[in-house]
Write an enzyme that holds these catalytic residues in place. Structure first.
Site: not given
Ligand code: PAF
Length: 284
Positions: A29, A35-36, A151
């Site tokens: 999102m 983390g990403h 997480k």
């Molecule tokens: O973990 C997230 O950021 C959201 O729940 C996801 C998996 C992108 C779905 O919108």
């Protein structure tokens, strides 16, 4: 690096890819943090093409939740993706993803027992919203592998179960929680905390570790959980849940004989930020 915001263009891009390639999807999102980046870096190592989706999915937010104030940092996200060597950013609007609106939509029903506990108790439609967007992204992008952080362990579990139940053939690759130097699990929602609160919030992880030790050494699971709740409450955390559950189907665990996870959600700070975390407790 390509940036696409329309479904039509996305499908054209996907159709143009060699069918033998390993295609990784990292659904997010946005408001990207380390983390990403850990998800993207791992995807970069394991796949030929790395696609990230950046979409604040309205379907997974409740009425009184933070959809409107959820942090959006697209320009910075784009630079970070570039630095990692991402191939494609898919960043659609809600109208593009849900052209007929969100009210009258077919949705995925998550496994009830797994979805209605933990976060699902206070966020009743959240996981239906998550699974619906994840399935839509899988259908549009047709990845061979998809990356999710540990997480959001309940989310990860429900996605794995959706794959099993609906016969989807995608490798789900879990990535360990990334923490700051104090131990606080990185989250886009940490932006709602003040600097002081960030350092105080590390107490969640320290308490999880202490609880794991207490269970290993001297206390029953119940005693250790109660002690942890008491300690955190006296330090200003409002506990939503702190539970010990099995890893595969999130059933409550009462004995110490098999590995399990401690899972917590608590509200903290001036903005009552909802923080979640978890810790794997191994065999003794
Ligand atoms: O973990 C997230 O950021 C959201 O729940 C996801 C998996 C992108 C779905 O919108």
């Amino acid at each position: 690096m390509k940036i696409i915001d329309s479904v039509r263009e996305l499908i054209a891009y996907r159709n143009g890819l060699n069918p033998d390639l390993k295609i990784a999807l990292v659904p997010t999102m946005g408001a990207l943090h380390e983390g990403h980046l850990a998800l993207l870096k791992e995807a970069k190592q394991k796949a030929d093409i790395v696609i990230i989706s950046i979409f604040v999915n309205p379907l997974q937010f409740g009425q009184n939740e933070d959809l409107n104030k959820y942090p959006r940092t697209l320009e910075k996200d784009i630079q970070l993706c570039k630095s990692i060597g991402v191939d494609l950013i898919f960043t659609p609007t809600a109208e593009e993803i849900y052209p007929e609106g969100q009210e009258n939509l077919s949705k995925v029903i998550p496994r009830k027992k797994v979805a209605n506990c933990l976060c699902g108790k206070t966020r009743p439609n959240h996981f239906a919203g998550v699974l619906t967007i994840v399935l839509k992204l899988f259908n549009l992008i047709q990845p061979t592998q998809a990356y999710f952080g540990e997480k959001d362990f309940q989310q990860l579990t429900l996605i794995r179960l959706m794959l099993k139940d609906l016969d989807l053939n995608i490798d789900i690759i879990p990535v360990s929680i990334v923490r700051n130097s104090g131990g606080l699990a990185l989250s886009s929602r940490n932006k709602y905390l003040t600097e002081l609160e960030v350092s105080q919030a590390s107490q969640i992880y320290l308490t999880l570790m202490e609880t794991a030790e207490n269970i290993k050494n001297k206390l029953s699971i119940l005693e250790a959980l109660n002690l942890a709740k008491l300690n955190l409450s006296t330090q200003g955390f409002t506990i939503d849940y702190l539970e010990a559950r099995s890893e595969d189907n999130l059933e409550i665990v009462n004995n110490k004989n098999s590995p399990f996870r401690l899972l917590i959600a608590a509200y903290f700070g001036i903005n009552k930020t909802r923080l979640i975390d978890n810790l794997r407790v191994f065999n003794f």
